[in-house]
Design an enzyme around this catalytic site. Structure first.
Site, PDB file in Angstrom:
ATOM      1  N   SER A 156      31.192  22.123  19.472  1.00  0.00           N
ATOM      2  CA  SER A 156      31.733  23.477  19.539  1.00  0.00           C
ATOM      3  C   SER A 156      32.695  23.572  20.716  1.00  0.00           C
ATOM      4  O   SER A 156      32.828  22.631  21.500  1.00  0.00           O
ATOM      5  CB  SER A 156      30.600  24.489  19.672  1.00  0.00           C
ATOM      6  N   GLY A 157      33.380  24.714  20.815  1.00  0.00           N
ATOM      7  CA  GLY A 157      34.348  24.897  21.884  1.00  0.00           C
ATOM      8  C   GLY A 157      35.776  24.746  21.388  1.00  0.00           C
ATOM      9  O   GLY A 157      36.715  24.802  22.180  1.00  0.00           O
ATOM     10  N   HIS A 158      35.924  24.535  20.081  1.00  0.00           N
ATOM     11  CA  HIS A 158      37.256  24.361  19.497  1.00  0.00           C
ATOM     12  C   HIS A 158      37.621  25.526  18.572  1.00  0.00           C
ATOM     13  O   HIS A 158      38.511  25.403  17.734  1.00  0.00           O
ATOM     14  CB  HIS A 158      37.324  23.055  18.709  1.00  0.00           C
TER      15      HIS A 158
ATOM     16  N   HIS B  85      38.717  17.514  24.905  1.00  0.00           N
ATOM     17  CA  HIS B  85      37.515  17.701  25.737  1.00  0.00           C
ATOM     18  C   HIS B  85      37.866  17.458  27.193  1.00  0.00           C
ATOM     19  O   HIS B  85      36.992  17.171  28.005  1.00  0.00           O
ATOM     20  CB  HIS B  85      36.412  16.732  25.325  1.00  0.00           C
TER      21      HIS B  85
END
Ligand SMILES: Nc1ncnc2c1ncn2[C@@H]1O[C@H](COP(=O)(O)OP(=O)(O)O)[C@@H](O)[C@H]1O
Ligand SMILES: Nc1ncnc2c1ncn2[C@@H]1O[C@H](COP(=O)(O)OP(=O)(O)O)[C@@H](O)[C@H]1O
Ligand SMILES: [Mg+2]
Ligand SMILES: [Mg+2]
Ligand SMILES: [Mg+2]
Ligand SMILES: [Mg+2]
Lengths: 334, 195, 334, 195
Positions: free
Chosen positions: C56-58, C220
């Site tokens: 996640s984080g995208h 990342h």
């Protein structure tokens, strides 16, 4: 300040150029202006034109909402600065297809005055113009001692409802009446984690400490009503919802549309967490959310934070208007 | 006490230079109680006035005032663009009948009030324009009048314009539009038109 | 670090909950997982399933691209961490409608290994699974001395092309062949203005000075190929385009699709300015840009910066696939 | 030199505690040459192992190893989840035939290499597992073997895993997966299984 730009004085024309180069199927630029009109001329035939705009720095607003089912044209001023009357007038002329033009203005003195001047110009050319001034930001007291409340992210619900009605053939008078009815039902409140930096200024409009937030900040960094230590998302949701509840006095069974709006630098991940907390709390109050939108819709440059808008669906036609097909850069729906 | 093509050009050249020099300061004044752009807004206007006067080369007072007004209206944006623009537009209109400074300034003030519906005491540029017009009409316009009017906005609470959103917190700050109007009248006095 | 969240350990489940609460018309959550499948079951009938996912984080990737015309399901791992095989396997099962499942994986060891394990699990249950590993990031040398190139934002073009083909009835083998053909034609390169902060870590993965940027950073925060002083947008565009040009050796008359992707904290205003500079430079080289998309599509939390993707439209069907109707949260097109 | 239900449970409890204690350090090692999550990844796995052992209460070695494997596979994510998970899954399978430590560790290593196709010298956890297996097979496994193997990754250049994207810059940093594997074998030795 690090910003992806060239000369800050040219940031608006370069942005507009980029928009038109990237999305020629959506937008056309009016010559010698920063006004953008629908590419699809035919979709405007025989209908009232709907225009909006304001200072730049709120992208995707307003050009991102130009297209069938929403705005006919949008005008981009300098960053955080109302567009000038000549440019607004150009947008009015492009949006007019014989049925007049409806203007959606956010309540800032600059916007109100410049759109008013443009209206004067248009009326001299016999173009019928009416307008609504959206003032959804409940952070500011709604007293005679201010310019009234500010117009912020909830304005995009006004764009959508008026855009849908115009597309379905409503007259200029009908749009004006509809807008007046809708207006008191849209209310917004924000929380900022950091200030926005205007490119030409080069430093943030306000500075918050590493663990500090501010409730009620406006979309140009106008001060809010309280600073405090950073809180968990759930507590932010409670604080903002309590303010909205005090305005709407909402009750079990009420119907609302919800907009969670990122201010520019806040990732979607955080916006979805916040949405989750907001919707859980509304569900606990047995309030129905019939329509939800989450994302960067009306931003404040690189400000971190979110705003929360509730739109009371007092008339079921308003929900249909939100669900009505739309085809713009930032809001597309079948 | 009358405006002429010549002193008006001198006046505005002076104003344009001061604005360029004070751009950062004016935006800084606009930061705590506004959106931090007043200096940048007016600097665009100042540059536009210079370019338009250079290009149009107006040959009478009315044409000069109109050129100035249109440059302001089309380049400044924001509240001050509409307000200063309307002021100079009304001055241009009135200049067809009279070139008397008090009458022209009164027409400008009326334009500002028509556009922004502010009265005195609301912490706006009106708080500089109104005393300046009164003093000019009484033949008593001098730098002290201007400076006092500007300073007086510091203790006012804004109830018009963006600063009104700050409420009580607007007290203790000079109003940026008042300060820029102060520069306008300071430059006017420098032309010696009041002598 | 200020983030709108509660316990950082719960940020992914809370985000997924928010997604499903906000967009029930698009997504359904598979029980006991962070896997999301299309709400519209019927749209998957008789077709090969297409799944993707990753850490996640995208956001909006990957759940934001689930819907008719694009992905069947998406799996959300912990922040920047591959999802686990059991969750991927749940997505495979939900996406399978008898014709097998195609997986679109970004080239990171964790993703590749976990998706591979899931494939092993699925094959034990007689579900046919094939996959492509996208490696579009040209910042990394493509040598035998690395794990190969990274998979980054260009992956969404793969989602779109494969999603369109699957929707039109392509078989699993046909999708695998198509993906292999498309893959070398998608290339991406990024520039970062600031590092991303993983919620559980609490500080940025890398730090750039106030006037410093880094070219070639991964999604990342993997290091790039050069740090230098901040440059005007136009110079950033040249630097990144030169890298892409050296890969594609593009010439006058070539046809490409373009993606300008915001990394999370960079406002749209800056992305449009950058797009303008990129498109002007491509136009000067007489390269045709037949399709353009600008915005936050595959982000890196709160990283500031942009990535630039070119997709060589070697086959005209690929342009049709990009233009094919799609109905997801983050990409909707008629 | 054989694994039993009892020493395996002790082994993993020890490992889980060290991981929780070294979580921040492991993520820090992963920052310059990876994505800074190795400690957080494994800490999720450690907590899951504790919870699963508590819940399933395995009564034989195979069941224990399988419980550990599934906890890792389903909670760690990232490269290390698939790798450690596969290692324990292969150890569980092999434990049905033999409980000899060298054979079990060799099976684990084979699993890691099947999944990640790394060989020694690529700056990964394989660079700890491989010498440990060799030493165990020769009856020479001790703390020095483990420590040396971990330290040796510092000067290697990564060609597998995320660290390979850093290229030459990976030299000079310990590999996070090697360090966590070092903890695993250190805790194994503490159980006295090698005695
Ligand atoms: N309604 C009004 N009447 C008179 N002056 C006003 C009014 N609203 C704003 N102003 C003046 O405009 C100034 C702000 O100008 P500027 O910063 O350029 O515009 P904006 O507020 O749109 O950013 C204020 O300081 C004030 O003097
Ligand atoms: N192909 C591989 N073979 C063996 N070990 C690997 C491989 N790829 C990565 N690793 C190990 O995994 C570690 C990183 O784990 P972790 O940070 O949890 O996963 P991720 O890289 O997905 O963030 C590395 O330090 C390395 O020891
Ligand atoms: Mg302004
Ligand atoms: Mg201002
Ligand atoms: Mg990871
Ligand atoms: Mg890692």
């Amino acid at each position: 300040m690090k910003k992806i730009m060239n000369d800050p004085e040219n940031i608006v024309p370069e942005m507009v150029a980029g928009l038109v180069q990237a999305y020629p199927q959506h937008l056309k630029q009016l010559p010698d202006t920063e006004a953008l009109v629908r590419h699809d001329e035919a979709s405007m035939a025989g209908k009232v034109g709907v225009i909006s705009g304001g200072g730049s720095g709120h992208e995707p607003a307003h050009a991102g909402f130009v297209g069938p089912g929403m705005l006919s044209a949008a005008v981009a001023g300098q960053v955080f600065t109302s567009p000038t009357p000549d440019q607004i007038y150009a947008a009015i002329k492009a949006a007019d297809h014989g049925k007049g033009v409806f203007m959606i203005i956010k309540n800032y003195s600059g916007d109100v005055m410049n759109f008013d001047m443009a209206k004067d110009l248009a009326e001299m050319d016999d173009i019928a113009v009416k307008s609504i001034v959206v003032d959804d930001d409940i952070a500011v007291e709604n007293s005679t001692f201010t310019q009234g409340r500010r117009g912020v992210a909830g304005t995009i619900f006004m764009h959508k409802v008026i855009g849908a009605a115009a597309d379905q053939g409503a007259s200029l008078d009908e749009l004006a009446t509809l807008a007046q009815k809708v207006k008191p039902n849209i209310k917004t409140i924000a929380v900022a984690l950091s200030g926005a930096t205007v490119p030409e200024v080069g430093k943030p409009g306000f500075i918050l400490a590493d663990d500090e937030i501010e409730y009620g900040v406006g979309i140009h960094g106008e001060p809010g009503y309280r600073k405090e230590k950073m809180q968990p998302a759930n507590a932010l949701a409670s604080e903002l919802l309590n303010r909205l509840k005090a305005e709407f006095h909402y009750q079990a069974g009420d119907h609302f549309a919800l907009l969670v709006n990122g201010m520019g630098a806040t990732p979607l991940m955080e916006q979805y967490v916040f949405t989750h907390n907001v919707m859980d709390q509304l569900a606990a109050d047995k309030v129905n959310i019939d329509f939800t939108k989450v994302g960067n819709n009306l931003t404040s440059l690189d400000m971190a934070g979110v705003s929360l808008t509730l739109f009371k669906l007092a008339d079921s036609k308003w929900l249909q208007a939100l669900q009505y097909p739309v085809d713009t850069i930032a809001w597309t729906q079948k | 006490m009358a405006l002429t093509l010549e002193n008006t050009l001198n006046w505005l050249h002076g104003f344009d230079q001061v604005i360029e020099a004070k751009k950062a300061y004016l935006s800084q004044l606009d930061t705590p109680i506004g959106d931090g752009d007043h200096g940048n807004n007016l600097a665009r206007g100042a540059a536009a006035i210079e370019a338009a006067l250079e290009k149009n080369k107006p040959t009478d007072l009315t044409a000069a005032l109109k050129t100035i007004a249109m440059a302001l209206v089309s380049k400044v944006g924001g509240a001050s663009g509409a307000l200063y623009g309307t002021a100079f537009l009304e001055m241009a209109k009135t200049s067809q009948k009279t070139q008397a400074l008090p009458d022209l300034l009164a027409a400008g003030l009326a334009g500002i009030q028509k556009r922004g519906s502010a009265t005195t005491g609301e912490k706006t540029m009106v708080d500089v324009w109104a005393p300046v017009v009164t003093a000019a009409q009484a033949g008593e316009l001098d730098q002290a009048v201007v400076d006092q009017a500007v300073q007086a906005t510091k203790e006012m609470q804004a109830t018009k314009g963006r600063a009104s959103y700050v409420g009580e917190k607007s007290v203790g700050h000079l109003d940026p539009g008042a300060v820029s109007s102060g520069y306008l009248f300071t430059e006017l006095l420098k032309t010696g038109v009041d002598k």
